[in-house]
Design a protein around this motif. Structure first.
Motif, PDB file in Angstrom:
ATOM      1  N   LEU A 182       0.832  -1.211   0.000  1.00  0.00           N
ATOM      2  CA  LEU A 182       0.000   0.000   0.000  1.00  0.00           C
ATOM      3  C   LEU A 182       0.865   1.259   0.000  1.00  0.00           C
ATOM      4  CD1 LEU A 182      -2.819  -0.982   2.528  1.00  0.00           C
ATOM      5  CD2 LEU A 182      -3.067  -0.582   0.065  1.00  0.00           C
ATOM      6  N   LEU A 183       2.002   1.214   0.702  1.00  0.00           N
ATOM      7  CA  LEU A 183       2.883   2.381   0.763  1.00  0.00           C
ATOM      8  C   LEU A 183       3.659   2.565  -0.536  1.00  0.00           C
ATOM      9  CD1 LEU A 183       4.287   1.981   4.388  1.00  0.00           C
ATOM     10  CD2 LEU A 183       2.431   3.450   3.609  1.00  0.00           C
ATOM     11  N   ILE A 184       4.069   1.461  -1.168  1.00  0.00           N
ATOM     12  CA  ILE A 184       4.861   1.542  -2.395  1.00  0.00           C
ATOM     13  C   ILE A 184       4.003   1.947  -3.585  1.00  0.00           C
ATOM     14  CG2 ILE A 184       6.169   0.172  -4.072  1.00  0.00           C
ATOM     15  CD1 ILE A 184       7.151  -1.509  -1.691  1.00  0.00           C
ATOM     16  N   LEU A 185       2.807   1.372  -3.678  1.00  0.00           N
ATOM     17  CA  LEU A 185       1.993   1.546  -4.876  1.00  0.00           C
ATOM     18  C   LEU A 185       1.285   2.888  -4.949  1.00  0.00           C
ATOM     19  CD1 LEU A 185       0.405  -2.008  -5.215  1.00  0.00           C
ATOM     20  CD2 LEU A 185       2.250  -1.005  -6.550  1.00  0.00           C
ATOM     21  N   LYS A 186       1.432   3.714  -3.915  1.00  0.00           N
ATOM     22  CA  LYS A 186       0.756   5.013  -3.958  1.00  0.00           C
ATOM     23  C   LYS A 186       1.252   5.896  -5.097  1.00  0.00           C
ATOM     24  CE  LYS A 186       3.909   7.447  -0.810  1.00  0.00           C
ATOM     25  NZ  LYS A 186       4.895   6.370  -0.712  1.00  0.00           N
ATOM     26  N   GLY A 187       2.517   5.649  -5.518  1.00  0.00           N
ATOM     27  CA  GLY A 187       3.065   6.470  -6.602  1.00  0.00           C
ATOM     28  C   GLY A 187       3.084   5.763  -7.936  1.00  0.00           C
TER      29      GLY A 187
ATOM     30  N   THR B 207      10.375   1.002   4.337  1.00  0.00           N
ATOM     31  CA  THR B 207       9.293   1.629   3.580  1.00  0.00           C
ATOM     32  C   THR B 207       8.451   2.518   4.477  1.00  0.00           C
ATOM     33  OG1 THR B 207       9.227  -0.346   2.191  1.00  0.00           O
ATOM     34  CG2 THR B 207       7.364   1.150   2.034  1.00  0.00           C
ATOM     35  N   LEU B 208       8.190   2.046   5.695  1.00  0.00           N
ATOM     36  CA  LEU B 208       7.419   2.842   6.649  1.00  0.00           C
ATOM     37  C   LEU B 208       8.169   4.112   7.030  1.00  0.00           C
ATOM     38  CD1 LEU B 208       5.444   1.476   9.685  1.00  0.00           C
ATOM     39  CD2 LEU B 208       6.969   3.407   9.982  1.00  0.00           C
ATOM     40  N   PHE B 209       9.484   4.007   7.287  1.00  0.00           N
ATOM     41  CA  PHE B 209      10.279   5.183   7.653  1.00  0.00           C
ATOM     42  C   PHE B 209      10.311   6.207   6.524  1.00  0.00           C
ATOM     43  CE2 PHE B 209      12.996   2.507  10.774  1.00  0.00           C
ATOM     44  CZ  PHE B 209      12.034   2.693  11.760  1.00  0.00           C
ATOM     45  N   LEU B 210      10.409   5.741   5.278  1.00  0.00           N
ATOM     46  CA  LEU B 210      10.389   6.659   4.141  1.00  0.00           C
ATOM     47  C   LEU B 210       9.061   7.409   4.064  1.00  0.00           C
ATOM     48  CD1 LEU B 210      12.093   4.480   1.375  1.00  0.00           C
ATOM     49  CD2 LEU B 210      12.919   6.687   2.229  1.00  0.00           C
ATOM     50  N   THR B 211       7.971   6.698   4.340  1.00  0.00           N
ATOM     51  CA  THR B 211       6.656   7.338   4.324  1.00  0.00           C
ATOM     52  C   THR B 211       6.544   8.374   5.439  1.00  0.00           C
ATOM     53  OG1 THR B 211       5.659   5.325   3.415  1.00  0.00           O
ATOM     54  CG2 THR B 211       4.183   6.912   4.452  1.00  0.00           C
ATOM     55  N   LEU B 212       7.016   8.035   6.635  1.00  0.00           N
ATOM     56  CA  LEU B 212       6.981   8.989   7.744  1.00  0.00           C
ATOM     57  C   LEU B 212       7.816  10.226   7.439  1.00  0.00           C
ATOM     58  CD1 LEU B 212       7.240   6.594  10.834  1.00  0.00           C
ATOM     59  CD2 LEU B 212       5.198   7.729   9.924  1.00  0.00           C
ATOM     60  N   PHE B 213       8.940  10.031   6.749  1.00  0.00           N
ATOM     61  CA  PHE B 213       9.784  11.170   6.375  1.00  0.00           C
ATOM     62  C   PHE B 213       9.014  12.117   5.456  1.00  0.00           C
ATOM     63  CE2 PHE B 213      12.689  13.271   3.460  1.00  0.00           C
ATOM     64  CZ  PHE B 213      13.593  13.865   4.337  1.00  0.00           C
TER      65      PHE B 213
END
Length: 302
Positions: A137-142, A258-264
């Motif tokens: 879900l986090l990767i496919l947003k883009g 992946t979660l840390f990249l999203t939080l950033f």
């Protein structure tokens, strides 16, 4: 080196996930005109050389032919992974490769069942699937849903993902045999040295070595940073945790990157979270919590 305990190994892997996330921003600072396989070969070589003073001060351990073969096999897996990644990126997007990479921990679980004894794998399957779904879900947003990936690229990178999935359990298998007693520093040094040699051979064959003339002082500084923190430190932490945490859980910490990249992107770049991202973060957190709780081995080994 004294073995770390279960909590220390997991805290180290939290740092591993953060360093992996930060490496994406550092890697973007290096010139794109330089062959990426050459850059990776240099990163692995620099990282290996940084371990030489430490290993020299502790005395070089004896090296048998079986140990050299084991390090060569692990180094070849690293070279296959990175080589397949860069070949795939010539034909497809980073979103597609990132999506496929979410299968690596699941594949590691399969290799773990083949190479290592134990009966706790079924307890890790559901939390791993949960974390993988969240990472997707986090990767496919883009991603562009109407853009089909290249089957060639996915096939090539799929082979690389198999190589990376086999790395942690095979490493633990070797540490119980021909590499018994080898420290995380020695494991990292020899595996990276062999990996860099295989990648340099690939550069010679493809002609990518010619782009070395484009390296600038700024590129070398960023390569040194990546070698120290994104390669040397992360692989040392990886080998520090292998054998204390189940290999499939060790590699699953990539979901936290992946979660840390999203939080950033939320906290520092000011991007508003989407509902799908919020669900993804929740699934990754729950899945990783379940993985850690189900991954304590019955007998902790160094």
């Amino acid at each position: 080196m004294n073995p770390v305990n279960f909590t220390q190994a997991n805290l180290g892997m939290l740092l591993w996930a953060a360093l992996i996330a930060a490496s994406f921003f550092a890697a973007a600072q290096v010139s794109r005109a330089i062959d990426p396989v050459l850059l990776t070969a240099l990163r692995l070589l620099f990282s290996a050389l940084l371990f030489v003073p430490l290993l020299w001060s502790r005395g070089l351990s004896s090296m048998t032919l079986a140990a050299l073969a084991a390090h060569g096999a692990l180094g070849l897996l690293l070279a296959l992974y990175f080589g397949s990644l860069f070949e795939a990126l010539r034909h497809t997007s980073a979103v597609n490769t990132g999506t496929l990479y979410t299968l690596v921990p699941l594949l590691t679980l399969l290799f773990e069942g083949w190479l290592l004894p134990g009966d706790s794998r079924r307890r890790r399957l559901l939390p791993m699937l949960t974390a993988a779904a969240g990472a997707l879900l986090l990767i496919l947003k883009g991603g562009a849903p109407d853009q089909l990936p290249s089957w060639y690229a996915m096939g090539v990178y799929g082979l690389g993902c198999l190589a990376m999935a086999a790395y942690p359990p095979l490493s633990q298998r070797f540490k119980a045999g021909s590499l018994q007693g080898r420290s995380p520093a020695a494991m990292t040094f020899w595996n990276m040295l062999f990996g860099s040699l295989f990648l340099f051979v690939a550069c010679l064959a493809s002609g990518g070595w010619r782009s070395a003339s484009l390296l600038t002082g700024n590129d070398l500084l960023w390569l040194l940073y990546l070698a120290m923190f994104a390669t040397l430190a992360t692989f040392w932490l990886l080998h520090r945790a292998i054998g204390v945490i189940a290999p499939s859980t060790v590699i699953s910490y990539v979901y936290l990157s992946t979660l840390f990249l999203t939080l950033f992107h939320w906290l520092w770049l000011g991007q508003a979270p989407h509902p799908g991202e919020l669900l993804g973060v929740l699934l990754v957190a729950l899945g990783m919590l379940g993985l850690v709780r189900s991954s304590r081995p019955k007998a902790i080994t160094a």
